[in-house]
Design an enzyme around this catalytic site. Structure first.
Site, PDB file in Angstrom:
ATOM      1  N   ALA A  61       0.842  -1.195   0.000  1.00 40.44           N
ATOM      2  CA  ALA A  61       0.000   0.000   0.000  1.00 40.44           C
ATOM      3  C   ALA A  61       0.875   1.242   0.000  1.00 40.44           C
ATOM      4  CB  ALA A  61      -0.877  -0.016   1.234  1.00 40.44           C
ATOM      5  N   GLU A 103      -0.391  -9.544  -1.412  1.00 37.65           N
ATOM      6  CA  GLU A 103      -1.816  -9.875  -1.235  1.00 37.65           C
ATOM      7  C   GLU A 103      -2.522  -9.955  -2.596  1.00 37.65           C
ATOM      8  OE1 GLU A 103      -2.421  -6.737   1.745  1.00 37.65           O
ATOM      9  OE2 GLU A 103      -3.226  -8.282   3.060  1.00 37.65           O
ATOM     10  N   GLU A 123       4.143  -5.480   6.876  1.00 37.79           N
ATOM     11  CA  GLU A 123       3.291  -4.477   7.540  1.00 37.79           C
ATOM     12  C   GLU A 123       3.659  -4.233   8.997  1.00 37.79           C
ATOM     13  OE1 GLU A 123       2.281  -6.688   5.401  1.00 37.79           O
ATOM     14  OE2 GLU A 123       0.841  -5.807   4.011  1.00 37.79           O
TER      15      GLU A 123
HETATM   16  N1  COA Z   1       4.591   3.604   0.059  1.00 36.27           N
HETATM   17  C1  COA Z   1       5.028   4.801  -0.376  1.00 36.27           C
HETATM   18  N2  COA Z   1       6.293   5.030  -0.775  1.00 36.27           N
HETATM   19  C2  COA Z   1       7.136   4.005  -0.723  1.00 36.27           C
HETATM   20  C3  COA Z   1       6.754   2.724  -0.286  1.00 36.27           C
HETATM   21  C4  COA Z   1       5.408   2.539   0.124  1.00 36.27           C
HETATM   22  N3  COA Z   1       4.940   1.351   0.536  1.00 36.27           N
HETATM   23  N4  COA Z   1       7.827   1.901  -0.352  1.00 36.27           N
HETATM   24  C5  COA Z   1       8.842   2.650  -0.819  1.00 36.27           C
HETATM   25  N5  COA Z   1       8.427   3.919  -1.039  1.00 36.27           N
HETATM   26  C6  COA Z   1       9.226   5.035  -1.572  1.00 36.27           C
HETATM   27  C7  COA Z   1      10.351   5.442  -0.618  1.00 36.27           C
HETATM   28  O1  COA Z   1       9.896   6.380   0.318  1.00 36.27           O
HETATM   29  C8  COA Z   1      11.363   6.031  -1.573  1.00 36.27           C
HETATM   30  O2  COA Z   1      10.930   7.326  -1.889  1.00 36.27           O
HETATM   31  P1  COA Z   1      11.988   8.506  -2.256  1.00 36.27           P
HETATM   32  O3  COA Z   1      12.688   8.033  -3.483  1.00 36.27           O
HETATM   33  O4  COA Z   1      11.133   9.695  -2.434  1.00 36.27           O
HETATM   34  O5  COA Z   1      12.904   8.611  -1.067  1.00 36.27           O
HETATM   35  C9  COA Z   1      11.208   5.177  -2.820  1.00 36.27           C
HETATM   36  O6  COA Z   1       9.907   4.576  -2.727  1.00 36.27           O
HETATM   37  C10 COA Z   1      12.235   4.084  -2.958  1.00 36.27           C
HETATM   38  O7  COA Z   1      12.247   3.321  -1.762  1.00 36.27           O
HETATM   39  P2  COA Z   1      13.603   2.764  -1.141  1.00 36.27           P
HETATM   40  O8  COA Z   1      13.240   1.984   0.080  1.00 36.27           O
HETATM   41  O9  COA Z   1      14.578   3.864  -0.986  1.00 36.27           O
HETATM   42  O10 COA Z   1      14.101   1.805  -2.313  1.00 36.27           O
HETATM   43  P3  COA Z   1      14.824   0.401  -2.254  1.00 36.27           P
HETATM   44  O11 COA Z   1      15.041   0.024  -3.657  1.00 36.27           O
HETATM   45  O12 COA Z   1      15.962   0.431  -1.297  1.00 36.27           O
HETATM   46  O13 COA Z   1      13.743  -0.618  -1.608  1.00 36.27           O
HETATM   47  C11 COA Z   1      11.596  -1.656  -1.289  1.00 36.27           C
HETATM   48  C12 COA Z   1      12.538  -0.922  -2.259  1.00 36.27           C
HETATM   49  C13 COA Z   1      10.281  -1.865  -1.965  1.00 36.27           C
HETATM   50  C14 COA Z   1      12.198  -3.002  -0.883  1.00 36.27           C
HETATM   51  C15 COA Z   1      11.427  -0.782  -0.011  1.00 36.27           C
HETATM   52  O14 COA Z   1      11.068   0.516  -0.410  1.00 36.27           O
HETATM   53  C16 COA Z   1      10.381  -1.256   0.971  1.00 36.27           C
HETATM   54  O15 COA Z   1      10.627  -2.179   1.730  1.00 36.27           O
HETATM   55  N6  COA Z   1       9.209  -0.600   0.978  1.00 36.27           N
HETATM   56  C17 COA Z   1       8.193  -0.790   1.983  1.00 36.27           C
HETATM   57  C18 COA Z   1       7.387  -2.015   1.773  1.00 36.27           C
HETATM   58  C19 COA Z   1       6.304  -2.104   2.804  1.00 36.27           C
HETATM   59  O16 COA Z   1       6.519  -1.981   3.996  1.00 36.27           O
HETATM   60  N7  COA Z   1       5.075  -2.326   2.336  1.00 36.27           N
HETATM   61  C20 COA Z   1       3.934  -2.459   3.178  1.00 36.27           C
HETATM   62  C21 COA Z   1       3.166  -1.185   3.175  1.00 36.27           C
HETATM   63  S1  COA Z   1       1.795  -1.328   4.274  1.00 36.27           S
END
Ligand code: COA
Length: 689
Positions: A61, A103, A123
């Site tokens: 999300a 999901e 989450e």
């Molecule tokens: N919602 C909104 N923005 C998100 C996001 C999310 N779920 N996940 C990542 N982003 C954004 C980050 O804030 C970052 O933004 P920026 O470039 O403006 O700083 C950008 O996406 C890249 O994320 P980053 O974590 O720096 O990249 P990465 O390549 O190192 O890792 C992921 C990618 C997907 C592994 C990592 O971002 C992640 O674990 N995200 C969260 C996943 C999560 O918890 N999902 C459940 C949500 S309820």
């Protein structure tokens, strides 16, 4: 469009598009729902393949939407539509499928992942639980034991592991191409995950997960709830489970823990070089020097070596060099033993690390990091030697945690290239890097510091020069108030317990025992001459040191550690404290846990106000990152500034004004805090970034 639809053979290809990570926002949810309806009606389509734009499926999300009111369509409804569509949906997992992304994949009938894909329900790391069937579909696919592990830790698994435990059907390097060749009749024969049998109950796995969470995620709301939802899948129907999951999700979404963790998540990602600095190309570092091969120096060298930087450690004599060598070998061998690296990597790492005792033996490195004894004279001598030995544009960094970086910088003829790189012990593990900007530090030097932080995957926080920089300056206030509370009626274990119950892994006294009481002692001695004589001074810690109670290293400090283990309260310490209170004519009184917490936190917040006001920190979030990642402040509370903003600066100020009546010097309210509190503002509003 948030979702693009094309054709690939008789299949429709639905691509989610929301760069950079395809976070699932309202537009994607809406478009997916429309896609189900449209494609169900389209006779030219036999089944549907869903994938993400670029090399990611979907990172869950869109966390930015959690601060907004709920907006339809909700993800569980979208997934219900996908799962029950007339045309079967297939997930082509072309990269990370996390949270809502996984999901979606589980609502499909078939899942193909590329070898690099990671799959997880993270989450809980955001103070939430999966809110669109994750806790209900996952156990129905892979069983309770594996599901509870994934949901309660939030750790993603590899495609290979997902294939083994049944989360996906196939691993293929081109999931979309593979999906386009599936047999429609075989797809139609597959039943939805929600109609799979209830998983067999697994009490042992549930109990193990509960025990692990009680230790690892103590006081956090989401993980135990996630476990209980998984536990119930063996008994509840899918529909009942979904209802419970949704209710729990909605409650957690509003919780202060989720808000704090979201803040921490975005602060960590926002911790980057200031715009003007990021425009400057950094010096490319491939060879570096570390001065000093003690525990800190060795772990810095090991961290640098880990990213392929050829690193030479310089020591004072042959004995010290031997010790440094064995410190380095211990780190490499430890990684080998824990399976983090293989033998060849260990050999290569050892080869890249060398130890010398003479500056004339140093290679022409682009960067030197001094990690020697905390003594300004020693450091200045080292900087002068480095200046002679290295190219004139080499960056000269100090790992000092307290000393005046401006004074160190003045010891070389070109102070623009001097910077503070304050690592935290052990440097190869701790995520924080305080980057200290001295008066003369150039933008190029700063840019190189930030670039190194990025390569080392550290969280950088910029600090100006002051005693202790951001972190240790706050730590001094925290400890000062803890000592006063102890002197005025409490003891180390009550103070520690109060802070542990606030969320710290350890209280201030147990931490001191771990790091050694002699370190803070040396600092107090250093500052003795300049200390305000009117400021209240608690001599208890000095007496501890004078009596040889240095902490764990002497098996006795604030606590006793019989045989080097355990932790036992020591009545002798209490006697010593009571004696000092008596000498100081203090009338001892009781402190409640809440009062201890409020005093310690207020002291840090007040000082943090000064740090912001003086421009030592550029933003409140930098201060929070330092405290969370370097000093054990609970991440799920966001950090002291976030915590203060949440309670309201007015309330914090009221407490400080109350304490000021007892001691107007120590509890003088910071002017910025007063200004913000009186105008109803927050620390988050203030700052240069
Ligand atoms: N919602 C909104 N923005 C998100 C996001 C999310 N779920 N996940 C990542 N982003 C954004 C980050 O804030 C970052 O933004 P920026 O470039 O403006 O700083 C950008 O996406 C890249 O994320 P980053 O974590 O720096 O990249 P990465 O390549 O190192 O890792 C992921 C990618 C997907 C592994 C990592 O971002 C992640 O674990 N995200 C969260 C996943 C999560 O918890 N999902 C459940 C949500 S309820």
């Amino acid at each position: 469009m948030a979702v693009k639809i094309t054709k690939i053979g008789s299949a429709a290809l639905v691509i989610m598009h929301n760069p950079p990570v395809n976070a699932i926002n309202k537009a994607i949810r809406l478009n997916l729902l429309e896609a189900v309806r449209e494609l169900d009606k389209d006779n030219s389509v036999s089944y549907v393949i869903i994938a993400g734009e670029g090399n990611i499926f979907a990172a869950g999300a869109d966390a930015r939407e959690f601060d907004l009111p709920l907006a339809e369509p909700h993800l569980p409804d979208v997934l219900f539509a996908i799962e029950n569509a007339q045309k079967p949906w297939v997930a082509a997992i072309n990269g990370a499928a996390l949270g809502g992304g996984l999901e979606i994949a589980m609502a499909c009938l078939y899942r193909i992942a590329c070898p690099k894909a990671t799959l997880g329900l993270p989450e809980v790391t955001l103070g939430l639980i999966p809110g669109a069937g994750g806790t209900q579909r996952l156990p129905r696919l892979i069983g309770i034991a594996d599901a509870v592990e994934m949901v309660s830790t939030g750790k993603p698994i590899s495609a290979e592991m997902a294939l083994k435990n049944g989360l996906i059907n196939v691993v293929n390097s081109d999931p979309i191409a593979f999906a386009s060749k599936l047999d429609i009749d075989e797809l139609l024969a597959i039943d939805t995950v929600s109609r799979n049998e209830n998983p067999t109950s697994d009490q042992a796995a549930i109990e193990a997960a509960k025990a692990s969470v009680a230790k690892r995620a103590r006081l956090q709301l989401a993980p135990p709830i996630a476990i209980s939802l998984v536990e119930k899948t063996s008994a509840l129907s899918f529909e009942e489970g979904m209802k419970e999951e949704r209710n729990a999700f909605l409650k957690l979404r509003e919780s202060s823990q989720a808000k704090a963790l979201r803040y921490a998540f975005f602060s960590e990602r926002g911790a980057k070089a200031p715009k003007e600095i990021s425009k400057i190309d950094p010096i490319q570092v491939d060879t570096a020097i570390v001065v000093g091969g003690g525990n800190m120096g060795a772990s810095i060298a090991y961290a640098m070596d880990g990213i392929g930087i050829e690193t030479t450690v310089i020591e004072t004599d042959q004995d010290a060099a031997e010790r440094a060598k064995s410190n380095l070998d211990r780190l490499v061998d430890g990684a080998l033993k824990r399976g983090k690296i293989i033998q060849e990597e260990a050999d290569a790492q050892k080869k890249r690390l060398s130890v010398v005792v003479d500056y004339s033996e140093l290679p022409k490195a682009q960067l030197a990091i001094e990690a020697a004894f905390e003594d300004i004279k020693v450091k200045k001598t080292i900087f002068r030697a480095l200046e002679k030995a290295l190219p004139e544009n080499a960056i000269l960094a100090s790992n000092t945690s307290y000393l005046d970086l401006n004074e160190i910088a003045q010891s070389v003829s070109n102070p623009e290239r001097v910077i503070g790189l304050h690592f935290f012990s052990p440097a190869h593990i701790m995520k924080l890097l305080e980057i200290v900007q001295a008066d003369a530090t150039s933008d190029l030097t700063l840019s190189t510091g930030y670039s190194l932080a990025k390569r080392l995957r550290k969280i950088p926080a910029l600090s100006g020069v002051c005693d202790g920089f951001i972190g240790n300056r706050l730590l001094s206030r925290y400890r000062e108030i803890a000592d006063i509370i102890m002197m005025d009626g409490s003891n180390p274990w009550e103070v520690d317990e109060a802070m542990v119950n606030f969320g710290y892994a350890m209280g201030p006294y147990e931490v001191q025992d771990l790091s050694g009481l002699d370190i803070a002692y040396a600092n107090r001695k250093r500052n003795e001459a300049t200390r305000d004589p009117k400021r209240r001074y608690i001599p208890i810690a000095d007496r501890m040191v004078n009596e040889g109670r240095l902490g764990r290293k002497t098996n006795v400090g604030w606590y006793r550690y019989p045989g080097g283990n355990g932790k036992v309260q020591d009545p002798l310490v209490e006697d010593l404290i009571i004696e000092e209170s008596y000498f100081a004519k203090v009338e001892r009184r009781e402190f409640s846990e809440q009062e201890i917490q409020i005093r310690l936190l207020s002291a840090m917040i007040n000082e943090a106000g000064a740090i912001l006001e003086e421009g030592i920190a550029q933003s409140a979030s930098d201060i929070d990152l330092v405290l969370v990642h370097g000093y054990g402040f609970p991440r799920w509370r966001g950090g002291p500034m976030f915590f203060a903003d949440e309670i309201g600066l007015g309330k914090i100020l009221d407490h400080i004004r109350e304490f000021e009546k007892e001691d107007p010097i120590i509890w003088k309210p910071n002017a910025l805090l007063v200004k913000l509190a009186e105008s109803g503002k927050t620390f988050a509003n203030f700052g240069k970034r």
